[in-house]
Design a protein around this motif. Structure first.
Motif, PDB file in Angstrom:
ATOM      1  N   THR B 266       3.262  -8.291   5.882  1.00 53.49           N
ATOM      2  CA  THR B 266       4.374  -7.366   6.040  1.00 53.49           C
ATOM      3  C   THR B 266       3.926  -5.920   5.886  1.00 53.49           C
ATOM      4  O   THR B 266       4.743  -5.023   5.816  1.00 53.49           O
ATOM      5  CB  THR B 266       5.446  -7.634   4.974  1.00 53.49           C
ATOM      6  OG1 THR B 266       4.795  -7.516   3.699  1.00 53.49           O
ATOM      7  CG2 THR B 266       6.025  -9.008   5.107  1.00 53.49           C
ATOM      8  N   ARG B 270       0.114  -3.662  -0.923  1.00 53.82           N
ATOM      9  CA  ARG B 270      -0.337  -3.945  -2.295  1.00 53.82           C
ATOM     10  C   ARG B 270      -1.833  -4.193  -2.336  1.00 53.82           C
ATOM     11  O   ARG B 270      -2.509  -3.835  -3.303  1.00 53.82           O
ATOM     12  CB  ARG B 270       0.372  -5.182  -2.828  1.00 53.82           C
ATOM     13  CG  ARG B 270       1.825  -4.905  -3.081  1.00 53.82           C
ATOM     14  CD  ARG B 270       2.501  -6.147  -3.635  1.00 53.82           C
ATOM     15  NE  ARG B 270       3.930  -5.957  -3.589  1.00 53.82           N
ATOM     16  CZ  ARG B 270       4.728  -6.162  -4.630  1.00 53.82           C
ATOM     17  NH1 ARG B 270       4.242  -6.602  -5.742  1.00 53.82           N
ATOM     18  NH2 ARG B 270       6.015  -5.947  -4.503  1.00 53.82           N
ATOM     19  N   PRO B 324       2.133 -10.626  -2.106  1.00 52.93           N
ATOM     20  CA  PRO B 324       3.356 -11.373  -2.391  1.00 52.93           C
ATOM     21  C   PRO B 324       3.405 -12.716  -1.651  1.00 52.93           C
ATOM     22  O   PRO B 324       4.118 -13.616  -2.053  1.00 52.93           O
ATOM     23  CB  PRO B 324       4.472 -10.461  -1.872  1.00 52.93           C
ATOM     24  CG  PRO B 324       3.864  -9.148  -1.642  1.00 52.93           C
ATOM     25  CD  PRO B 324       2.404  -9.334  -1.469  1.00 52.93           C
ATOM     26  N   ILE B 325       2.665 -12.806  -0.560  1.00 51.71           N
ATOM     27  CA  ILE B 325       2.719 -14.059   0.186  1.00 51.71           C
ATOM     28  C   ILE B 325       1.343 -14.707   0.292  1.00 51.71           C
ATOM     29  O   ILE B 325       1.070 -15.455   1.218  1.00 51.71           O
ATOM     30  CB  ILE B 325       3.340 -13.841   1.581  1.00 51.71           C
ATOM     31  CG1 ILE B 325       2.659 -12.678   2.289  1.00 51.71           C
ATOM     32  CG2 ILE B 325       4.828 -13.576   1.463  1.00 51.71           C
ATOM     33  CD1 ILE B 325       3.202 -12.420   3.669  1.00 51.71           C
ATOM     34  N   PRO B 329      -7.023 -11.427   2.466  1.00 50.04           N
ATOM     35  CA  PRO B 329      -7.666 -10.650   3.530  1.00 50.04           C
ATOM     36  C   PRO B 329      -9.167 -10.915   3.635  1.00 50.04           C
ATOM     37  O   PRO B 329      -9.721 -10.918   4.719  1.00 50.04           O
ATOM     38  CB  PRO B 329      -7.407  -9.209   3.113  1.00 50.04           C
ATOM     39  CG  PRO B 329      -6.173  -9.266   2.298  1.00 50.04           C
ATOM     40  CD  PRO B 329      -6.229 -10.576   1.583  1.00 50.04           C
TER      41      PRO B 329
HETATM   42  S1  SF4 Z   1      -2.037  -8.710   3.077  1.00 54.02           S
HETATM   43 FE1  SF4 Z   1      -0.405  -9.130   1.647  1.00 54.02          FE
HETATM   44  S2  SF4 Z   1      -0.580  -7.452   0.181  1.00 54.02           S
HETATM   45 FE2  SF4 Z   1      -1.717  -6.801   1.993  1.00 54.02          FE
HETATM   46  S3  SF4 Z   1      -0.230  -5.671   3.216  1.00 54.02           S
HETATM   47 FE3  SF4 Z   1      -0.209  -7.776   3.954  1.00 54.02          FE
HETATM   48  S4  SF4 Z   1       1.443  -8.737   2.802  1.00 54.02           S
HETATM   49 FE4  SF4 Z   1       0.944  -6.856   1.723  1.00 54.02          FE
END
Ligand code: SF4
Ligand code: SF4
Lengths: 262, 632
Positions: B266, B270, B324-325, B329
């Motif tokens: 999203t 974070r 949050p989900i 990465p």
């Molecule tokens: S990877 Fe997770 S923490 Fe990073 S921007 Fe996307 S939803 Fe947010």
């Protein structure tokens, strides 16, 4: 644009302690890893880039023992299409002419537009095989290429000369170019890439098949005789600093200060 | 009169409405299938299993915003308000349709209750949207990236909600029913216009509301709103078993898991806020890499990203801890690296050199196979020579074997084991690289080679228990080897062995040490392997020690900058190094010694200590060195 590539396998000595054999004619290679000659690696990359741009086929050739198939496979993984290995037997101890003769007898029957070789080899460093080969094939050549451009069936080669000067020369096709290191950034060859070409057949040629007068190759056929290998003599100005890291650093700093470096 | 509501009061034509609804829903489903077809490309042979635990996570982290609340309460409240408000209104619409077409039950008290709940839901939504506006455009929260899409989506929702209430107001002002106080919010809009004007303009606003709502539905799959569908899925699949597709069998690098995760992001930022690489100002942000890939894969945009970007990530795992989900990465970036490695033409030169060395010499450090130099003067069994079975196998690892500073780990650990009479041995010159580096940088063919050589060696010498110096070796062996081959070997980190020896009473400290120390959690020991307490317990077992925690500790630990291949990619460093940021945090605790448990951390912190000029005031020690010091 069909390209023939000549490559060589050499021992990797970047960080090795080199020891000279008892007979003084070669170095101990047992503990050394074999790798593709650095200049040849640039040549492979350059060939592949030319192929990617203009199409055609790349045939890579080496003269060496069975182990040297590794460098052929590496070239295949980078983008070469076919590979030929001329078996070393009978060629041991050849001078550059002997090697060039071996290559010549294979290449003379192949169609090609360009031949690329490394400018020199990391082990012997003669820098002659390429030009001798061009002579035998009776085609023009350019050495120490740092840039290659192809325009209307002509090849424009930028050559490296002394002290940071360059010259551009124009060659017709077919011709031979020896490649200087740094001409490009050779691509990384992944294990997967090498595995993919594992099963490709490598054509083998032997001295007997090549109609080369045997007295022209090998140690006997050499006009040049290697007499003795030796480490470079320690010069006067050299001081090898020994001791722990701290001691070495301290001494080093002291020298730099003494000589007015700080 | 019985309180109820007539659907399509003074609105229509109904057929046009139905037609448009059909169009909007079709567009929605068309978009949805496009996403699904991309996910399916990655599905390979693996299935998604049904799991109650995962459903629990979706409820906790999705419906109740568990992770959104963590660390940012205002974000959590905003999300809860919008989510609950929106869901209730949406459900309300379905209930209305049900009542109208299938079974009429919304009348009398039931209707009043229904009407009242929807008012509350609407107010929640409005409050949530208001909060979102404030956070984004007034507070200007740093991690939120403001694209046009973010504004439009927000505005859209606001318009839909307000036109809804406005319509309600118009209806109330015309009908003026006696139960109107139950629609207390809509009532606010009922006095704006006279009864007749209200009646006149009602159809116009009804259509605006309808068009806004229907286009909203069809926009879901094409905007960030799609997270409504992909995010719960991303939470659901987080505990699905991982698998590794052998390099020769894989067609592309992404599995269904990564594709769904990329789709679900999203862009909350974070991960960027916590990322140690972004933190020291390197030109990298995990979110941005994901966004770029997403635009490419899901929306067919031809955005080319700078291929250098993917080499910054240290795979420290901090981002997964806060997402949050539960998007990791670093795993997605790893797959991108695998693609680059396969292509070969854009691999950074230093990385390529390191990998070639790994391939030829089985270690990333030197072009030499002299693995056992560190053993000099110590009495250690070489398992491959003595053929003694049942020994604890100490897997030294490349860095600990070759790097001068890190060799002290091996030396001190061996001395402790010998002191305690533990029967152990090493694999000597035959010890291969564990494959961690190859895996982390995407050289999966090499990783397979390393894995196979290690497993074969373990099996050849009947090894059942392995202890590693490096948390990286540990992670790879424990979690990734089994994905390639069935093995029956237990893997430990030395801190666990030390803890065990203390608990068994074999290792005990007679003397005390009167020092203040702090402990740096290596990412791979802590976050990845979840070993937080063993090293702390070992430190605390030494009498007199005062252990001070740093600002970032345990799962929030700050990366030293050495993982994920970064140790061999100095060209990526910027003015401030990650290790320097960390060492300053150490310094702030006032501790005299920082203890760590990983060869990479040891080297990085040691370097940072020197470049920051802290040699006088601070010492960097490996846990083994520290324990040995306490023993001697
Ligand atoms: S990877 Fe997770 S923490 Fe990073 S921007 Fe996307 S939803 Fe947010
Ligand atoms: S794993 Fe660490 S370095 Fe990589 S993106 Fe996540 S937080 Fe940044």
């Amino acid at each position: 644009m069909n390209i023939i590539l000549c490559v060589k396998q050499v021992p990797d000595v970047t960080e090795a302690d080199i020891r000279i054999k008892k007979d003084g004619k070669d170095i101990e290679k047992e503990d050394l890893e074999m790798v593709i000659n650095e200049w040849d690696n640039y040549a492979v990359e350059e060939a592949v880039r030319i192929k990617e741009k203009y199409g055609g086929k790349i045939t890579v050739i080496t003269l060496g023992d069975e182990e040297s198939e590794d460098v052929l496979r590496r070239a295949l993984a980078m983008g070469a299409d076919e590979a030929i290995r001329i078996d070393e037997e009978g060629f041991e101890g050849s001078d550059p002419r002997g090697i060039a003769l071996g290559l010549y007898h294979v290449i003379k029957d192949l169609p090609f537009d360009l031949i690329l070789t490394g400018a020199q080899s990391a082990d012997m460093g003669w820098a002659q095989v390429g030009v001798l080969l061009a002579g035998m094939l009776n085609i023009p050549y350019a050495t120490l290429a740092v840039q290659i451009e192809i325009k209307d069936k002509k090849v424009i080669v930028k050559r490296e000369l002394e002290s940071n000067t360059f010259e551009n020369v124009e060659l017709p096709i077919p011709s031979l170019i020896t490649i200087q290191s740094g001409i490009n950034e050779p691509r990384y060859v992944s294990v997967l890439g090498i595995r993919r070409v594992r099963k490709l057949k490598i054509e083998e040629k032997f001295l007997d098949d090549l109609e080369i007068p045997p007295d022209k190759v090998g140690e006997k056929g050499s006009i040049i005789e290697s007499m003795k290998l030796m480490p470079p003599p320690e010069g006067k100005g050299a001081e090898i600093i020994e001791g722990s890291i701290e001691e070495v650093c301290e001494r080093l700093a002291q020298i730099i200060k003494e000589k007015g470096g700080l | 009169m019985i309180p109820e509501r007539e659907l399509f009061w003074h609105a229509g034509p109904k057929t046009l409405f139905y037609l448009l609804s059909l169009v909007s829903v079709s567009i929605f489903f068309y978009g949805l299938t496009r996403h699904i077809s991309v996910w399916k490309k990655g599905l390979k042979k693996e299935k998604i299993h049904l799991s109650c635990k995962s459903i629990g996570s979706v409820i906790k982290d999705g419906i109740f915003a568990g992770r959104i609340l963590k660390g940012d309460i205002s974000a959590g409240i905003m999300h809860l308000l919008i989510f609950w408000g929106f869901s209730f209104l949406f459900l309300g619409t379905i209930v209305l349709a049900f009542d109208h077409y299938i079974y009429h039950f919304l009348f009398g008290k039931k209707y009043l209750f229904f009407s009242f709940s929807l008012e509350v839901a609407g107010i929640m939504l409005i409050l949530g949207l208001f909060l979102a506006f404030i956070r984004r455009y007034v507070q200007k929260i740093g991690r939120l990236e403001n694209k046009r899409e973010d504004f439009i989506v927000l505005l859209w929702l606001v318009l839909i909600t307000f036109t809804g209430f406005f319509l309600e107001g118009l209806r109330l002002s015309y009908q003026n029913p006696e139960w109107k106080k139950f629609s207390f919010f809509g009532l606010l809009f009922s006095n704006i216009f006279s009864k007749d004007t209200a009646y006149m303009i009602y159809p116009f606003f009804w259509w605006i509301h309808v068009l806004l709502s229907l286009s909203f539905i069809s926009a879901i799959p094409f905007t960030k709103l799609f997270h409504m569908i992909a995010s719960p899925l991303s939470i659901y699949i987080k505990d699905q078993p991982y698998f590794i597709v052998p390099v020769e069998e894989r067609e592309d690098v992404f599995t269904y898991r990564e594709l769904i995760q990329i789709d679900a992001c999203t862009r909350c930022g974070r991960c960027v806020e916590i990322c140690p690489s972004s933190g020291v100002g390197e030109p990298f942000a995990p979110r941005d890499v994901i966004s770029l890939i997403k635009e490419k894969i899901f929306f067919g945009k031809k955005t080319e990203y700078d291929p250098k970007l993917i080499w910054y990530c240290t795979t420290c795992g901090a981002c997964l801890e806060v997402c949050p989900i539960y998007i990791p990465p670093f795993r997605i970036i790893r797959e991108l690296r695998a693609r680059e490695i396969e292509d070969g033409t854009r691999v950074p030169a230093l990385m390529a050199q390191t990998l070639e060395r790994l391939y030829k010499y089985n270690n990333p450090w030197v072009s030499s196979k002299k693995r056992t130099e560190w053993v000099k003067g110590l009495d250690i069994i070489d398992i491959t020579k003595e053929k003694e079975e049942g020994l604890l196998c100490y897997f030294v690892g490349c860095t600990t074997s070759y790097e001068t500073r890190a060799q002290e780990i091996a030396r001190s650990f061996s001395k402790i084991l010998n002191r305690c009479g533990v029967r152990f041995g090493i694999l000597g010159r035959k010890e291969p690289c564990c494959g961690d580096i190859a895996r982390r940088v995407g050289e999966d063919g090499l990783f397979e080679d390393h894995t196979i050589s290690c497993i074969e060696l373990f099996q050849e010498y009947g090894i059942k228990e392995v202890v590693t110096s490096s948390p990286h070796c540990l992670w790879t062996m424990k979690n990734e080897y089994p994905l390639l081959k069935d093995i029956d070997i237990s893997f430990f980190h030395y801190s666990q062995i030390l803890e065990r020896l203390i608990n068994e009473g074999v290792l005990n400290f007679k003397k005390g040490l009167n020092i203040k120390v702090t402990y740096h959690d290596p990412c791979y020991l802590g976050r990845h392997n979840r070993i937080f307490d063993s090293p702390r317990n070992v430190i605390k077992a030494i009498p007199g020690i005062k252990l001070i925690e740093m600002e970032h500790n345990k799962e929030n630990s700050l990366c030293c900058g050495g993982g994920g291949g970064r140790m061999w990619q100095e060209e990526l460093d910027v003015d401030v190094k990650m290790s320097e940021r960390r060492i300053m945090e150490v310094y702030d605790t006032g501790a005299e010694i920082v203890i760590t448990c990983c060869p990479l951390c040891l080297i990085m912190l040691e370097d940072a200590r020197k470049t920051k000029g802290l040699e006088e005031s601070l010492k960097v020690m490996d846990l083994n060195e520290f324990v040995l010091m306490a023993l001697e």
